[in-house]
Design an enzyme around this catalytic site. Sequence first.
Site, PDB file in Angstrom:
ATOM      1  N   ASN A  27       0.785  -1.179  -0.156  1.00 45.64           N
ATOM      2  CA  ASN A  27      -0.026  -0.022   0.201  1.00 45.64           C
ATOM      3  C   ASN A  27       1.001   1.259   0.050  1.00 45.64           C
ATOM      4  O   ASN A  27       0.583   2.328   0.722  1.00 45.64           O
ATOM      5  CB  ASN A  27      -1.103   0.028   1.351  1.00 45.64           C
ATOM      6  CG  ASN A  27      -2.134   0.994   1.146  1.00 45.64           C
ATOM      7  OD1 ASN A  27      -2.355   1.416   0.075  1.00 45.64           O
ATOM      8  ND2 ASN A  27      -2.482   1.422   2.278  1.00 45.64           N
ATOM      9  N   SER A 116      -4.025   2.586  17.617  1.00 43.97           N
ATOM     10  CA  SER A 116      -5.169   3.454  17.091  1.00 43.97           C
ATOM     11  C   SER A 116      -6.156   3.826  18.065  1.00 43.97           C
ATOM     12  O   SER A 116      -6.567   2.807  18.974  1.00 43.97           O
ATOM     13  CB  SER A 116      -5.877   2.683  16.048  1.00 43.97           C
ATOM     14  OG  SER A 116      -7.135   3.482  15.617  1.00 43.97           O
ATOM     15  N   TYR A 140     -10.398  -4.470  12.479  1.00 42.93           N
ATOM     16  CA  TYR A 140      -9.060  -3.553  12.579  1.00 42.93           C
ATOM     17  C   TYR A 140      -8.773  -3.093  14.024  1.00 42.93           C
ATOM     18  O   TYR A 140      -7.676  -3.252  14.379  1.00 42.93           O
ATOM     19  CB  TYR A 140      -9.314  -2.198  11.436  1.00 42.93           C
ATOM     20  CG  TYR A 140      -8.086  -1.267  11.879  1.00 42.93           C
ATOM     21  CD1 TYR A 140      -6.770  -1.342  11.284  1.00 42.93           C
ATOM     22  CD2 TYR A 140      -8.569  -0.185  12.381  1.00 42.93           C
ATOM     23  CE1 TYR A 140      -6.043  -0.247  11.550  1.00 42.93           C
ATOM     24  CE2 TYR A 140      -7.710   1.018  12.737  1.00 42.93           C
ATOM     25  CZ  TYR A 140      -6.256   0.719  12.263  1.00 42.93           C
ATOM     26  OH  TYR A 140      -5.331   1.739  12.485  1.00 42.93           O
ATOM     27  N   LYS A 144      -5.679  -4.055  16.582  1.00 43.51           N
ATOM     28  CA  LYS A 144      -4.580  -3.293  17.266  1.00 43.51           C
ATOM     29  C   LYS A 144      -4.594  -3.662  18.718  1.00 43.51           C
ATOM     30  O   LYS A 144      -3.622  -3.487  19.357  1.00 43.51           O
ATOM     31  CB  LYS A 144      -5.026  -1.864  17.097  1.00 43.51           C
ATOM     32  CG  LYS A 144      -4.965  -1.375  15.636  1.00 43.51           C
ATOM     33  CD  LYS A 144      -3.440  -1.104  15.270  1.00 43.51           C
ATOM     34  CE  LYS A 144      -3.199  -0.680  13.977  1.00 43.51           C
ATOM     35  NZ  LYS A 144      -1.880  -0.879  13.727  1.00 43.51           N
ATOM     36  N   GLY A 285     -21.276   2.385  11.705  1.00 43.18           N
ATOM     37  CA  GLY A 285     -20.298   2.276  12.510  1.00 43.18           C
ATOM     38  C   GLY A 285     -19.443   3.504  12.969  1.00 43.18           C
ATOM     39  O   GLY A 285     -18.805   3.719  13.895  1.00 43.18           O
TER      40      GLY A 285
END
Length: 326
Positions: A27, A116, A140, A144, A285
């Site tokens: 990425n 995060s 995700y 973390k 969300g």
Amino acid sequence: MGYIGSHTAVLLVQAGHQVHIYDNLCNSNASTLERIQRITSRDIGFTEGDVRNTEKLADVLRNEKIDAVIHLAGLKAVGESSQKPIEYYANNVQGSISLIQAMQSAGLSTLVFSSSATVYGDPVYLPYDEDHPTKPTNPYGRNKLQVEEMLRDLSVSDQAWRIACLRYFNPVGAHESGLIGEDPNGIPNNLMPVIGQVVSGKLAALNIFGDDYDTPDGTGKRDYIHVMDLAEGHLAALTWLEANPGCHIFNLGSGDSFSVLDLLRHFEEASGQSIPYQAVGRRPGDLPEYYAKADKAAKLLGWKTKQSLSDICESAWLWIKHSQNN
Ligand code: UDP
């Protein structure tokens, strides 16, 4: 050599560190290396490799005589993490295990981990401090949190470890040179890159996800932090770990929140462009508002954000203009 890594590398080199970048380029773009070298006027070591290739990683750590690692090798699209959870667990959790094993094999024990604010989940109170309950609402965020927990267990089992988990709020903006910035592959999800695509004519208008939240202008509010301030947070953590073993968690945010319309207006001012927008439905969300209590980083690391929302938008605009011409 992604968005945060490239800015952090620049800052570390300018602070006198020697940096070696390890990235699988899934990425990010190899041309970023050349840009980092242009900004710093230094050669930067680079190895193309996957974080899950433990042996290759350990060889690099040994051969390059690395003494500390900043781990930013994570996939980070919240929506995508729900569609491809196994890819996320493999890259983000398995990748972190592989890194720890490589570090153990090379005899290293100083690590800064990119975490995060997503680990907090729905706010029980605001601002989020580091003791706020953690209940992430997507794969995700769970990745973390799992890595943070693993690192804490590791530091208890072996007191040689010095680990800082940095919980980022919303990183935005770009380096003042305009040479590096956020350049996601494919269709962007985050607000600033979407605004970038609108001003460069790739998208017709910004879709604002909800204008009926219980906030002053009805749009969602976030704690936006300039990516160079964030880079400074990594440097501050790395320095602080020299005298502080254990596993430590820090929020890296400004302590303030701005709405989507605030950001849009500041960007219009910085760029002199008008940004067409339309309100559409809420994004599933999304939270109405969240922001950091960043006192711990201020007190222990001596770190706080310096750059304003105008600085953020000016630097992002410079980067967008630069990318249009290159
Ligand atoms: N947002 C928006 N339109 C977009 C992208 C984001 O209105 O095309 C809003 C989003 O609802 C949130 C804010 O911008 O209120 C920041 O979103 P982003 O995806 O950048 O960060 P996160 O949701 O992870 O905080």
